[in-house]
Enzyme design. Structure first.
Site, PDB file in Angstrom:
ATOM      1  N   GLY A  35      10.096  -1.325 -51.956  1.00  0.00           N
ATOM      2  CA  GLY A  35       9.736  -2.515 -52.244  1.00  0.00           C
ATOM      3  C   GLY A  35      10.709  -3.229 -53.474  1.00  0.00           C
ATOM      4  N   GLY A  37      13.206  -2.498 -53.591  1.00  0.00           N
ATOM      5  CA  GLY A  37      15.220  -2.829 -52.866  1.00  0.00           C
ATOM      6  C   GLY A  37      15.070  -3.845 -52.717  1.00  0.00           C
ATOM      7  N   ILE A  61       7.944   2.970 -57.125  1.00  0.00           N
ATOM      8  CA  ILE A  61       7.598   3.663 -58.776  1.00  0.00           C
ATOM      9  C   ILE A  61       8.089   2.808 -59.537  1.00  0.00           C
ATOM     10  CG2 ILE A  61       7.524   5.959 -57.090  1.00  0.00           C
ATOM     11  CD1 ILE A  61      10.617   6.378 -58.240  1.00  0.00           C
ATOM     12  N   ILE A  79       7.556   8.036 -52.315  1.00  0.00           N
ATOM     13  CA  ILE A  79       6.839   8.551 -51.195  1.00  0.00           C
ATOM     14  C   ILE A  79       7.448   9.979 -51.049  1.00  0.00           C
ATOM     15  CG2 ILE A  79       8.265   6.542 -49.780  1.00  0.00           C
ATOM     16  CD1 ILE A  79      10.600   8.102 -50.359  1.00  0.00           C
ATOM     17  N   TYR A 167      24.425   8.984 -46.421  1.00  0.00           N
ATOM     18  CA  TYR A 167      23.476   7.471 -46.208  1.00  0.00           C
ATOM     19  C   TYR A 167      23.428   8.065 -44.979  1.00  0.00           C
ATOM     20  CZ  TYR A 167      21.910   3.466 -45.793  1.00  0.00           C
ATOM     21  OH  TYR A 167      22.282   1.694 -45.221  1.00  0.00           O
ATOM     22  N   LYS A 171      20.687   8.609 -41.871  1.00  0.00           N
ATOM     23  CA  LYS A 171      19.620   7.938 -40.799  1.00  0.00           C
ATOM     24  C   LYS A 171      20.091   8.062 -39.545  1.00  0.00           C
ATOM     25  CE  LYS A 171      18.472   3.996 -44.000  1.00  0.00           C
ATOM     26  NZ  LYS A 171      16.995   3.941 -43.867  1.00  0.00           N
TER      27      LYS A 171
HETATM   28  N1  SER Z   1      24.374  -2.119 -46.601  1.00  0.00           N
HETATM   29  C1  SER Z   1      24.165  -0.727 -46.431  1.00  0.00           C
HETATM   30  C2  SER Z   1      25.432  -0.024 -47.486  1.00  0.00           C
HETATM   31  O1  SER Z   1      26.641  -1.054 -47.797  1.00  0.00           O
HETATM   32  C3  SER Z   1      24.545  -0.594 -45.190  1.00  0.00           C
HETATM   33  O2  SER Z   1      23.566  -0.517 -44.446  1.00  0.00           O
HETATM   34  O3  SER Z   1      24.805   0.834 -47.965  1.00  0.00           O
END
Ligand code: SER
Length: 342
Positions: A35, A37, A61, A79, A167, A171
């Site tokens: 929340g 972020g 957290i 989480i 990342y 995803k």
């Molecule tokens: N805003 C993100 C990033 O740049 C893209 O999903 O990592």
């Protein structure tokens, strides 16, 4: 074990009925993870405006500011702690889960084991949780779920992905796992692939975040050193459009959805084009370019995002264009600096 399973499955069926009933009569009870972020606080504000203050629980957290704490329900949620998450769902009778916790692209490369824990193990927990309790679950994906083998202009909804950041890998994993749980268990999994989301909250370790940092630096210092080359084109969207997309998609009836994962976007621009538009509002500033490792990430991502499937299936339509985005950001960042000093 069998008994436990049958108890759980009865429970799941009941809670599914329950959440369907709720939608027609009462607003859904929504839990937001991660929340604090980039998106959480604004998302909570947006959804509280729609469903009521008490219907949206923000969690993280991290200790919140007084402002966030006084804005509406805020609780601790880790989480990586499955039991803790179960308790929250039960105690607060949660219907929908919006799972924002994740390390973004640039920061993920600096701490891969942490990104694996948060982005992958965290996803395992929330998806099991959603299955057990029959929750509708929203997980954001990203242009970062594509890679150097993907078509970049335009990038369609279904195409080669193969990202090169942890990342992006996490995803793609989330997208596939969610689709799998939908087909196998009927889980109401929903996922939007967002472009760079531009908001006045300070940047959080992404590659597209130059388009946020530029406003903060130019307004505070009159100059900005950009870590991407001037002609690096990326898809982008103002947070206002992102939250409206999320909310409209969450409300779309299942019959309208041909997919569980949709591309959405508002526009594409380069750092040079953004700086040109900013001159109208902020005539005196300097921009210099010093590309770093984030350039390689940006060069593997879509330049123009094809969101025609979202437009067709649930009537997605962006409203904020580049000029609006610049006007909004100048105003919002100035307000933020005046209020908080950052
Ligand atoms: N805003 C993100 C990033 O740049 C893209 O999903 O990592």
């Amino acid at each position: 074990m069998t008994l436990l399973r049958s108890i759980l499955s009865v429970f799941t069926v009941n809670s599914r009925k329950y959440s369907l009933n709720l939608q027609s009569k009462k607003p859904p009870k929504i839990l937001i993870t991660g929340g604090l972020g980039q998106l959480g606080v604004e998302c909570a504000k947006y959804l509280r405006g729609k469903y009521g203050r008490e219907s949206v629980i923000l969690s993280d957290i991290i200790k919140p500011t007084a402002e966030v704490f006084n804005d509406g329900p805020y609780i601790f949620a880790d989480i990586l702690d499955f039991k803790g998450l179960q308790r929250i769902v039960v105690d607060h009778r949660v219907d929908w889960l919006i799972h924002f916790s994740a390390l973004l692209s640039a920061i993920g490369e600096q701490n891969v084991p942490l990104a694996v824990r948060v982005n992958i193990e965290g996803m395992h927990n929330v998806i099991e949780l959603a299955k057990q309790y029959g929750l509708r679950i929203f997980v954001p994906s990203t242009i970062g779920a594509f890679g150097p083998d993907s078509p970049r202009n335009p990038t369609p909804n279904i195409t080669v992905q193969r990202p090169r950041t942890i990342y992006g890998v996490s995803k793609v994993h989330a997208e596939l796992l969610g689709e799998y749980y939908f087909h196998k268990f009927g889980l109401d999994f929903r996922c939007l692939r967002f472009p760079g989301v531009i908001s006045s909250d300070p940047p959080g370790g992404g590659t597209t975040d130059y388009a946020i940092a530029i406003f903060h630096d130019v307004i505070r210092k009159g100059r900005y050193e950009c870590y991407l080359k001037p002609d690096t084109m990326l898809p982008m969207m103002h947070v206002r459009d992102a939250l409206r997309a999320l909310s409209e998609y969450l409300e779309a009836p299942n019959e309208m959805l041909n997919r569980r994962v949709y591309n959405v976007t508002s526009m594409s621009f380069t750092p040079e084009e953004l700086a040109d538009r900013m001159v109208k509002h902020l005539p005196e500033f300097q921009i210099t370019y010093r590309p770093d490792s984030r350039q390689e990430i940006a060069d593997s991502w879509p330049q123009v995002f094809d969101d025609s499937e979202a437009r067709r299936d649930w009537n997605w339509k962006p409203r904020v264009d580049l000029d609006d985005l610049v006007t909004l950001m100048v105003k919002e960042v100035k307000e933020k600096i005046a209020a908080n000093g950052f």
